[in-house]
Enzyme design. Sequence first.
Site, PDB file in Angstrom:
ATOM      1  CB  CYS A   1      38.436  16.837   5.125  1.00 42.82           C
ATOM      2  SG  CYS A   1      38.554  15.924   6.664  1.00 42.82           S
TER       3      CYS A   1
ATOM      4  CG  ASP B   1      44.779  43.625  42.223  1.00 37.22           C
ATOM      5  OD1 ASP B   1      44.552  44.844  42.135  1.00 37.22           O
ATOM      6  OD2 ASP B   1      43.891  42.751  42.164  1.00 37.22           O
TER       7      ASP B   1
ATOM      8  NE  ARG C   1      37.496  54.886  42.790  1.00 39.57           N
ATOM      9  CZ  ARG C   1      38.193  53.833  43.169  1.00 39.57           C
ATOM     10  NH1 ARG C   1      38.061  53.381  44.395  1.00 39.57           N
ATOM     11  NH2 ARG C   1      38.991  53.207  42.342  1.00 39.57           N
TER      12      ARG C   1
ATOM     13  CB  CYS D   1      34.717  16.599   6.307  1.00 38.87           C
ATOM     14  SG  CYS D   1      35.069  15.062   5.449  1.00 38.87           S
TER      15      CYS D   1
ATOM     16  CD  GLU E   1      31.439  49.017  41.059  1.00 42.08           C
ATOM     17  OE1 GLU E   1      31.396  49.765  42.072  1.00 42.08           O
ATOM     18  OE2 GLU E   1      32.493  48.719  40.488  1.00 42.08           O
TER      19      GLU E   1
ATOM     20  CE1 TYR F   1      21.859  44.308  41.659  1.00 49.25           C
ATOM     21  CE2 TYR F   1      23.775  43.996  40.263  1.00 49.25           C
ATOM     22  CZ  TYR F   1      22.508  43.618  40.660  1.00 49.25           C
ATOM     23  OH  TYR F   1      21.897  42.557  40.061  1.00 49.25           O
TER      24      TYR F   1
ATOM     25  CE  LYS G   1      30.769  47.066  51.510  1.00 45.00           C
ATOM     26  NZ  LYS G   1      29.683  47.562  50.669  1.00 45.00           N
TER      27      LYS G   1
ATOM     28  CB  CYS H   1      36.173  11.419   6.833  1.00 40.91           C
ATOM     29  SG  CYS H   1      37.163  12.530   7.824  1.00 40.91           S
TER      30      CYS H   1
ATOM     31  CG  ASP I   1      41.123  43.871  37.261  1.00 40.29           C
ATOM     32  OD1 ASP I   1      41.505  44.614  36.339  1.00 40.29           O
ATOM     33  OD2 ASP I   1      39.954  43.803  37.670  1.00 40.29           O
ATOM     34  CB  ALA I   2      45.611  39.084  38.686  1.00 41.07           C
ATOM     35  CD  GLU I   3      49.299  40.896  33.676  1.00 35.69           C
ATOM     36  OE1 GLU I   3      50.276  41.461  33.165  1.00 35.69           O
ATOM     37  OE2 GLU I   3      48.325  40.492  33.010  1.00 35.69           O
TER      38      GLU I   3
ATOM     39  CG  ASP J   1      35.116  43.548  37.216  1.00 40.13           C
ATOM     40  OD1 ASP J   1      35.613  44.648  37.542  1.00 40.13           O
ATOM     41  OD2 ASP J   1      35.698  42.703  36.528  1.00 40.13           O
TER      42      ASP J   1
ATOM     43  CE  LYS K   1      40.180  42.902  43.219  1.00 40.17           C
ATOM     44  NZ  LYS K   1      41.170  43.156  42.226  1.00 40.17           N
TER      45      LYS K   1
ATOM     46  CG  LEU L   1      36.545  47.913  48.706  1.00 39.14           C
ATOM     47  CD1 LEU L   1      35.850  46.944  47.765  1.00 39.14           C
ATOM     48  CD2 LEU L   1      36.106  47.628  50.129  1.00 39.14           C
TER      49      LEU L   1
HETATM   50  S1  IVH Z   1      32.194  49.187  49.200  1.00 39.51           S
HETATM   51  C1  IVH Z   1      35.712  52.004  50.598  1.00 39.51           C
HETATM   52  N1  IVH Z   1      31.015  47.221  48.031  1.00 39.51           N
HETATM   53  O1  IVH Z   1      35.252  47.997  44.266  1.00 39.51           O
HETATM   54  C2  IVH Z   1      34.988  51.720  49.390  1.00 39.51           C
HETATM   55  N2  IVH Z   1      32.648  48.431  46.792  1.00 39.51           N
HETATM   56  O2  IVH Z   1      38.096  47.834  44.236  1.00 39.51           O
HETATM   57  C3  IVH Z   1      33.702  51.143  49.730  1.00 39.51           C
HETATM   58  N3  IVH Z   1      32.939  47.610  44.501  1.00 39.51           N
HETATM   59  O3  IVH Z   1      35.738  51.403  44.587  1.00 39.51           O
HETATM   60  C4  IVH Z   1      33.193  50.438  48.601  1.00 39.51           C
HETATM   61  N4  IVH Z   1      31.438  46.016  44.598  1.00 39.51           N
HETATM   62  O4  IVH Z   1      33.862  50.548  43.039  1.00 39.51           O
HETATM   63  C5  IVH Z   1      31.933  48.192  47.904  1.00 39.51           C
HETATM   64  N5  IVH Z   1      29.860  45.450  47.120  1.00 39.51           N
HETATM   65  C6  IVH Z   1      30.753  46.419  47.002  1.00 39.51           C
HETATM   66  C7  IVH Z   1      31.464  46.632  45.807  1.00 39.51           C
HETATM   67  C8  IVH Z   1      32.417  47.641  45.741  1.00 39.51           C
HETATM   68  C9  IVH Z   1      32.326  46.633  43.839  1.00 39.51           C
HETATM   69  C10 IVH Z   1      33.995  48.445  43.906  1.00 39.51           C
HETATM   70  C11 IVH Z   1      33.955  49.885  44.276  1.00 39.51           C
HETATM   71  C12 IVH Z   1      35.293  50.147  44.865  1.00 39.51           C
HETATM   72  C13 IVH Z   1      36.105  49.102  44.220  1.00 39.51           C
HETATM   73  C14 IVH Z   1      37.387  48.826  44.904  1.00 39.51           C
END
Ligand code: IVH
Length: 696
Positions: A419, A47, A149, A437, A185, A235, A301, A443, A43-45, A130, A325, A93
């Site tokens: 060994c 990003d 999605r 061994c 998720e 969740y 949020k 030994c 993911d980091a790469e 994740d 992240k 996000l």
């Molecule tokens: S809010 C505008 N809350 O992360 C989107 N997303 O990398 C609002 N995700 O597409 C999403 N945990 O699949 C929200 N606590 C969380 C989340 C979360 C994981 C995922 C989600 C999103 C992705 C973006």
Amino acid sequence: MDHSKHPSKMSEEEALEELIYLSKTIEYHDKLYYQNDAPEIFDAEYDTLRARNTVLEKYFPKISLENSPSKKVGSKPQQGFEKVVHQVPMLSLSNAFSMKEIEEFMDRTRRFLKFDENRLLEILAEPKIDGLSATLIYKAGNLVVGSTRGDGKQGENITENIKYIEDIPKTLKNNFPKEIEVRGEIYISNIDFEKMNLQRIQQGMSPFSNPRNAAAGSVRHLNPEVTKTRNLGFYAYNWGIISSPIGKTLLESRVALERFGFRLTKPTKICSNIEDIKIYYEDLFEKRPSLNFDIDGVVYKLNDLSLYDRLGETDHSPRYCISHKFPPEKGATILTNVSFQVGRTGAITPVAELSPVTIGGVRVKRATLHNKDEIIRLGIMKGDTVLVQRAGDVIPKITGFISALRPKSAEVIIFPKYCPSCSGPLARLEDETIIRCNNMYLCNSQILGRIIHFVSRDAFNIEGLGEKQLKELFELGIIQKFGDIFRLSSEKSSNIHEKISQLAGWGPLSVSNIVDSIKNSKNQTLDRLIYSLGIRHVGYGASRLIAQYFSKGSTFIHKVQELTDKNNLDKFSEDLISINGLGDKAVKSIIKYFTNNISEFNDLCTFVNVKKIRDIKHNTPLSGKTLVFTGTLENLSRSEAKNLAENAGALIASQLSPRTDILVAGERPGSKLKKAKDLLVEIMDEKQFLSLFNRT
Ligand code: IVH
């Protein structure tokens, strides 16, 4: 193409060339991630690629590519599933990677809303799961459609598959709106992930590289019967279409969602400033290894929903939220070789030698491969690009390899037959996965391992004599058995001291410090003496039980010295068997040890002054309880804490086992906390521990 070149130093042609490259590369990785559930990069790469794309597009606004990654979210749905158009788009996000970027987010939001610094701006922080995002449409309280999605505008209809997910209510409870689209998720727990991969390997299939891909692969299986067999969770954290509001704030809405029957991302916290945010972030980062599912960061949020419309969105991400992240804990590197270490019990442990790679800020050059079965399970070869994971203070481990990158020159890993230290034969007991061994007393690696154990913190605790020094002294023939350590501290050894102080890295001062700490360690309690011998199956807890039974050091030593007589041997075995809590394996192992090592033990006893151990206190909350400490304590040192507990009649062990009663967890508890939860061991924090002694 130089991807690190600053845009101000680039021509428009160069920028265009790189943007085309980025859009193609990102599209390729999107397809692997969203459609095939089999990403090739971390993911980091990914990003980093997107961040570079954003920077170049901002700097060169005139270049507008039709298929720019910033114009789409995710990827087109996979063939085979019916498409579902999202009435309210599923946005992504925006990502931040540092506290500074979160501060900027707060400042930016305040400026946008014209909030001065005195006005309260509440932020709800929650874990970023994740997994795979999904949206569920309920009409009159009944689940009618569930979809992924996809590209944010349209996803795949997975209604049939998600019916098997218990966390997804099929009907809602308690005053739900006529129509509501709940988003969240889908994830797989770490335990189920491991189980599932094991099954896949047994069936000859390749394992999933992480829980997210496993969840995605399971839920998007064309045959819902397969989804049924996977233990998936859900969740909820957001919503799309809604026929009537469910709250004025996010917090209120979360309560409503829970009332309707959903499980929510937890823990959450309302933060009103950057300090609150920092505490939450650090706290969650520490908790990460002990959670049962994978999280890759925090989502912040705004709590006040009335601000969402005002803020609007940018680049397909809403302005009311941001994700922070965690630094990557995974990396990929080349497995250059596998070496085989011989432990003090003879266990042969394969160790992966790696091209150095930095993971989560730590340079990793080696990783344990545990045992032969693990190498077979992973299917790795020398020369492979392997995936390395480290979490908290856990030893780095290899979780898989990238098959597409296997070179032609890759070599099979051959487990030795003899060994690597003494060339003795290796054997595997029927009930063990470990290959050993059995040349226990000849030994060199095992002898050295036992000497290293002998000086360690819970044993004789001789400071300054570490693994490196002992190895050198062992190879020079200066320390070959326990007694040699004490001979070194004698005045008569001055010529040896001189010899040592001339070795590279040693000096007269370090030698005299070591001599002092050896002298200081001569007065030792019986439990530590027994523990320091490194007898198999006799850990600290068992040593203490034995010491309590014999009480006086001289009684124990005397009995051991008389073991040469067969009658005494039987009597001694009976004594050991009668000790409550001491297992059969330990008894056998003790007898075997003393019958083979009596002269070394006698030699050692000529130097050591054995003290009686403290009597167990009865009727204290800790009497007879086995305690393990982990993490850093704020108000007292580990030694003081151990002392307090021992004085109250507790046994202190270094490793958790099903026999542990209490884990005292300080700051950054690491993997022990998770293990304690798995073993259902009582967990205390520092405050609770101190309160047992009326200290706060
Ligand atoms: S809010 C505008 N809350 O992360 C989107 N997303 O990398 C609002 N995700 O597409 C999403 N945990 O699949 C929200 N606590 C969380 C989340 C979360 C994981 C995922 C989600 C999103 C992705 C973006």
